[in-house]
Scaffold this motif. Structure first.
Motif, PDB file in Angstrom:
ATOM      1  N   TRP A  76       1.073  -1.131   0.071  1.00 36.72           N
ATOM      2  CA  TRP A  76       0.107   0.087   0.009  1.00 36.72           C
ATOM      3  C   TRP A  76       1.197   1.336  -0.011  1.00 36.72           C
ATOM      4  CZ3 TRP A  76      -4.569   0.173  -1.902  1.00 36.72           C
ATOM      5  CH2 TRP A  76      -5.454  -1.275  -1.416  1.00 36.72           C
ATOM      6  N   VAL A  77       2.083   0.949   0.548  1.00 43.26           N
ATOM      7  CA  VAL A  77       2.799   2.589   0.849  1.00 43.26           C
ATOM      8  C   VAL A  77       3.399   2.812  -0.704  1.00 43.26           C
ATOM      9  CG1 VAL A  77       5.266   3.669   1.888  1.00 43.26           C
ATOM     10  CG2 VAL A  77       3.401   2.049   2.982  1.00 43.26           C
ATOM     11  N   GLY A  78       3.898   1.733  -1.115  1.00 41.70           N
ATOM     12  CA  GLY A  78       4.241   1.988  -2.696  1.00 41.70           C
ATOM     13  C   GLY A  78       3.353   2.463  -3.881  1.00 41.70           C
ATOM     14  N   THR A  79       2.378   1.110  -3.503  1.00 43.52           N
ATOM     15  CA  THR A  79       1.064   2.313  -3.820  1.00 43.52           C
ATOM     16  C   THR A  79       0.966   3.605  -4.665  1.00 43.52           C
ATOM     17  OG1 THR A  79       0.699  -0.104  -5.394  1.00 43.52           O
ATOM     18  CG2 THR A  79      -0.528   1.273  -4.786  1.00 43.52           C
ATOM     19  N   GLY A  80       0.501   3.930  -2.988  1.00 42.86           N
ATOM     20  CA  GLY A  80       0.177   4.815  -3.104  1.00 42.86           C
ATOM     21  C   GLY A  80       1.433   6.445  -3.562  1.00 42.86           C
ATOM     22  N   LEU A  81       2.725   5.871  -3.430  1.00 40.18           N
ATOM     23  CA  LEU A  81       3.650   6.593  -3.590  1.00 40.18           C
ATOM     24  C   LEU A  81       3.491   6.677  -5.178  1.00 40.18           C
ATOM     25  CD1 LEU A  81       6.396   5.920  -1.676  1.00 40.18           C
ATOM     26  CD2 LEU A  81       5.743   7.947  -1.697  1.00 40.18           C
ATOM     27  N   LEU A  82       3.624   5.635  -6.018  1.00 39.21           N
ATOM     28  CA  LEU A  82       3.595   5.376  -7.348  1.00 39.21           C
ATOM     29  C   LEU A  82       2.013   5.749  -8.473  1.00 39.21           C
ATOM     30  CD1 LEU A  82       4.616   2.120  -7.587  1.00 39.21           C
ATOM     31  CD2 LEU A  82       6.221   3.235  -8.371  1.00 39.21           C
ATOM     32  N   LEU A  83       0.997   5.944  -7.973  1.00 43.21           N
ATOM     33  CA  LEU A  83       0.191   6.174  -8.528  1.00 43.21           C
ATOM     34  C   LEU A  83       0.110   7.996  -9.507  1.00 43.21           C
ATOM     35  CD1 LEU A  83      -2.638   4.748  -7.197  1.00 43.21           C
ATOM     36  CD2 LEU A  83      -1.889   3.965  -8.913  1.00 43.21           C
ATOM     37  N   PRO A  84       0.082   8.718  -8.218  1.00 45.04           N
ATOM     38  CA  PRO A  84       0.092  10.313  -8.536  1.00 45.04           C
ATOM     39  C   PRO A  84       1.272   9.964  -9.753  1.00 45.04           C
ATOM     40  CG  PRO A  84       0.858   9.676  -6.374  1.00 45.04           C
ATOM     41  CD  PRO A  84       0.538   8.740  -6.508  1.00 45.04           C
ATOM     42  N   PHE A  85       2.225   9.306  -9.953  1.00 44.38           N
ATOM     43  CA  PHE A  85       3.126   9.804 -10.945  1.00 44.38           C
ATOM     44  C   PHE A  85       2.411   9.076 -12.324  1.00 44.38           C
ATOM     45  CE2 PHE A  85       7.281   8.350 -14.059  1.00 44.38           C
ATOM     46  CZ  PHE A  85       7.397   9.606 -13.600  1.00 44.38           C
ATOM     47  N   TYR A  86       1.715   7.940 -12.034  1.00 41.71           N
ATOM     48  CA  TYR A  86       1.633   6.835 -13.183  1.00 41.71           C
ATOM     49  C   TYR A  86       0.121   8.069 -14.493  1.00 41.71           C
ATOM     50  CZ  TYR A  86       3.902   2.606 -13.923  1.00 41.71           C
ATOM     51  OH  TYR A  86       4.499   1.457 -13.752  1.00 41.71           O
ATOM     52  N   GLY A  87      -0.639   8.362 -12.613  1.00 39.98           N
ATOM     53  CA  GLY A  87      -1.506   9.336 -13.335  1.00 39.98           C
ATOM     54  C   GLY A  87      -0.989  10.765 -14.393  1.00 39.98           C
ATOM     55  N   ALA A  88      -0.293  10.950 -13.857  1.00 37.84           N
ATOM     56  CA  ALA A  88      -0.130  11.817 -14.408  1.00 37.84           C
ATOM     57  C   ALA A  88       0.973  11.558 -15.958  1.00 37.84           C
ATOM     58  CB  ALA A  88       2.375  13.139 -13.714  1.00 37.84           C
ATOM     59  N   GLU A  89       1.520   9.896 -16.204  1.00 34.66           N
ATOM     60  CA  GLU A  89       2.036   9.843 -17.095  1.00 34.66           C
ATOM     61  C   GLU A  89       1.189   8.885 -17.853  1.00 34.66           C
ATOM     62  OE1 GLU A  89       5.676   7.151 -18.921  1.00 34.66           O
ATOM     63  OE2 GLU A  89       5.119   9.269 -17.597  1.00 34.66           O
ATOM     64  N   ALA A 112       6.982  16.952 -21.870  1.00 31.97           N
ATOM     65  CA  ALA A 112       7.144  15.893 -21.372  1.00 31.97           C
ATOM     66  C   ALA A 112       8.154  15.351 -20.380  1.00 31.97           C
ATOM     67  CB  ALA A 112       7.580  15.131 -22.404  1.00 31.97           C
ATOM     68  N   ASP A 113       8.807  16.080 -20.469  1.00 34.47           N
ATOM     69  CA  ASP A 113       9.885  16.226 -19.179  1.00 34.47           C
ATOM     70  C   ASP A 113       9.551  16.847 -18.338  1.00 34.47           C
ATOM     71  OD1 ASP A 113      11.834  14.935 -20.892  1.00 34.47           O
ATOM     72  OD2 ASP A 113      12.902  16.568 -21.640  1.00 34.47           O
ATOM     73  N   GLY A 114       8.673  17.401 -18.265  1.00 34.40           N
ATOM     74  CA  GLY A 114       8.229  18.675 -17.368  1.00 34.40           C
ATOM     75  C   GLY A 114       7.176  17.596 -16.734  1.00 34.40           C
ATOM     76  N   VAL A 115       6.753  16.572 -17.115  1.00 34.48           N
ATOM     77  CA  VAL A 115       5.948  15.459 -16.396  1.00 34.48           C
ATOM     78  C   VAL A 115       6.780  14.540 -15.614  1.00 34.48           C
ATOM     79  CG1 VAL A 115       3.824  14.516 -16.859  1.00 34.48           C
ATOM     80  CG2 VAL A 115       3.486  16.764 -17.453  1.00 34.48           C
ATOM     81  N   ARG A 116       7.814  14.182 -17.126  1.00 34.39           N
ATOM     82  CA  ARG A 116       8.239  12.809 -16.220  1.00 34.39           C
ATOM     83  C   ARG A 116       9.751  12.934 -15.012  1.00 34.39           C
ATOM     84  NH1 ARG A 116       8.588   9.650 -22.234  1.00 34.39           N
ATOM     85  NH2 ARG A 116       6.901   7.844 -21.682  1.00 34.39           N
ATOM     86  N   ASN A 117       9.631  14.299 -15.528  1.00 35.35           N
ATOM     87  CA  ASN A 117      11.327  14.943 -14.638  1.00 35.35           C
ATOM     88  C   ASN A 117      11.230  16.115 -13.124  1.00 35.35           C
ATOM     89  OD1 ASN A 117      12.910  12.418 -16.148  1.00 35.35           O
ATOM     90  ND2 ASN A 117      12.962  14.320 -18.117  1.00 35.35           N
ATOM     91  N   GLN A 118      10.338  15.774 -13.288  1.00 33.77           N
ATOM     92  CA  GLN A 118       9.886  16.846 -11.556  1.00 33.77           C
ATOM     93  C   GLN A 118      10.275  16.251 -10.525  1.00 33.77           C
ATOM     94  OE1 GLN A 118       7.845  16.844  -8.738  1.00 33.77           O
ATOM     95  NE2 GLN A 118       8.003  19.331  -8.600  1.00 33.77           N
ATOM     96  N   PRO A 119      11.063  16.919  -9.477  1.00 30.27           N
ATOM     97  CA  PRO A 119      12.315  15.819  -8.972  1.00 30.27           C
ATOM     98  C   PRO A 119      11.647  15.150  -7.596  1.00 30.27           C
ATOM     99  CG  PRO A 119      12.528  18.488  -9.422  1.00 30.27           C
ATOM    100  CD  PRO A 119      11.600  18.732 -10.541  1.00 30.27           C
ATOM    101  N   VAL A 120      10.365  16.087  -6.726  1.00 30.96           N
ATOM    102  CA  VAL A 120       9.333  15.306  -6.265  1.00 30.96           C
ATOM    103  C   VAL A 120       8.789  13.923  -6.989  1.00 30.96           C
ATOM    104  CG1 VAL A 120       7.301  15.652  -4.364  1.00 30.96           C
ATOM    105  CG2 VAL A 120       9.416  17.844  -4.803  1.00 30.96           C
ATOM    106  N   ALA A 121       7.935  14.019  -7.667  1.00 26.89           N
ATOM    107  CA  ALA A 121       7.406  13.417  -8.094  1.00 26.89           C
ATOM    108  C   ALA A 121       8.351  11.622  -9.132  1.00 26.89           C
ATOM    109  CB  ALA A 121       7.118  13.914  -9.725  1.00 26.89           C
ATOM    110  N   LEU A 122       9.522  12.107  -9.309  1.00 23.88           N
ATOM    111  CA  LEU A 122      10.279  11.211  -9.168  1.00 23.88           C
ATOM    112  C   LEU A 122      11.374  10.792  -8.200  1.00 23.88           C
ATOM    113  CD1 LEU A 122      13.267  13.060 -11.921  1.00 23.88           C
ATOM    114  CD2 LEU A 122      11.908  10.320 -12.141  1.00 23.88           C
ATOM    115  N   ALA A 123      10.985  11.529  -6.996  1.00 25.50           N
ATOM    116  CA  ALA A 123      11.208  10.732  -5.578  1.00 25.50           C
ATOM    117  C   ALA A 123      10.508   9.845  -5.313  1.00 25.50           C
ATOM    118  CB  ALA A 123      11.970  12.386  -4.893  1.00 25.50           C
TER     119      ALA A 123
END
Length: 230
Positions: A76-89, A112-123
């Protein structure tokens, strides 16, 4: 006997992880802006990423159904961290690609880089995948003493989760093989016996004591009532 949840959730997770690399367009990997725009705008871009997000949720529910509480929490922790990035992607790049196919793809890579490489999103993305890797290790360890089918399925699932981050750097064929292998492991897990819950041993039955005066070596013990006179 397996419950409905023990069969359903691993099956959904397995199908989702296998379908993601099979359905995903790979035009964004060619380096050509027009190909990337077409891939982002393709409806299969949304469909493939959507089933992958469902697979992450189903994975956590599968661990819950099998009683793996610690691994479930990590999932659940991993999914909660991943879903915002996947939603943006999924939806952000799809909107960018759709716009680029109409008005031109001159600024596609910048957007596209603005979506994929945002520092908080990547972290968040990296931490989410590390949490899933820890889940994979936990699944393998907890299933090591189980039956052969469960142990093999757990090892495949663990390997797939531990390598989920590095598989993003593989070519299309490698990603497809990884996704299908992880899917097969989860489908095997859906058919494998769940770990039986430990049943507490019954308490020893109390031995009834005989009702009546206690009998000693010299016969019945009599209680002498003392009467005070005077």
């Amino acid at each position: 006997m397996l419950t409905l949840g023990q069969r359903l959730w691993p099956t959904l997770a397995g199908l989702g992880f296998a379908a993601f690399p099979l359905l995903r367009p790979y035009g964004d990997k060619t380096g050509d802006a027009a190909d990337a725009a077409a891939a982002f705008a393709d409806p299969s871009w949304v469909a493939s990423h959507g089933v992958c997000m469902i697979a992450f949720i189903a994975l956590a529910l599968a661990l819950r159904a099998r009683g793996a509480r610690r691994s479930e929490l990590g999932a659940w922790v991993g999914t909660g961290l991943l879903l915002p990035f996947y939603g943006a992607e999924t939806f952000g790049l799809h909107a960018i690609g759709t716009h680029a196919t109409i008005s031109g793809a001159d600024d596609l890579w910048q957007l596209a880089d603005g979506v994929r490489n945002q520092p908080v999103a990547l972290a968040c993305f990296a931490l989410g995948l590390l949490a899933l890797a820890a889940v994979g290790v936990g699944v393998a360890v907890s299933s090591w003493r189980s039956g052969a089918v469960t142990r093999i399925a757990a090892i495949i699932v663990a390997a797939g989760l531990v390598t989920y981050l590095p598989q993003y750097f593989l070519p299309e064929t490698g990603r497809v093989i990884h996704g299908v292998a992880l899917g097969i492991g989860l489908l095997l897990l859906a058919a494998a016996p769940a770990r039986a819950a430990r049943t507490p041993s019954p308490a020893p039955e109390a031995i009834p004591r005989p009702i009546g005066p206690e009998v000693g070596e010299n016969g019945p013990n009599r209680t002498v009532e003392r009467t005070n006179h005077g």
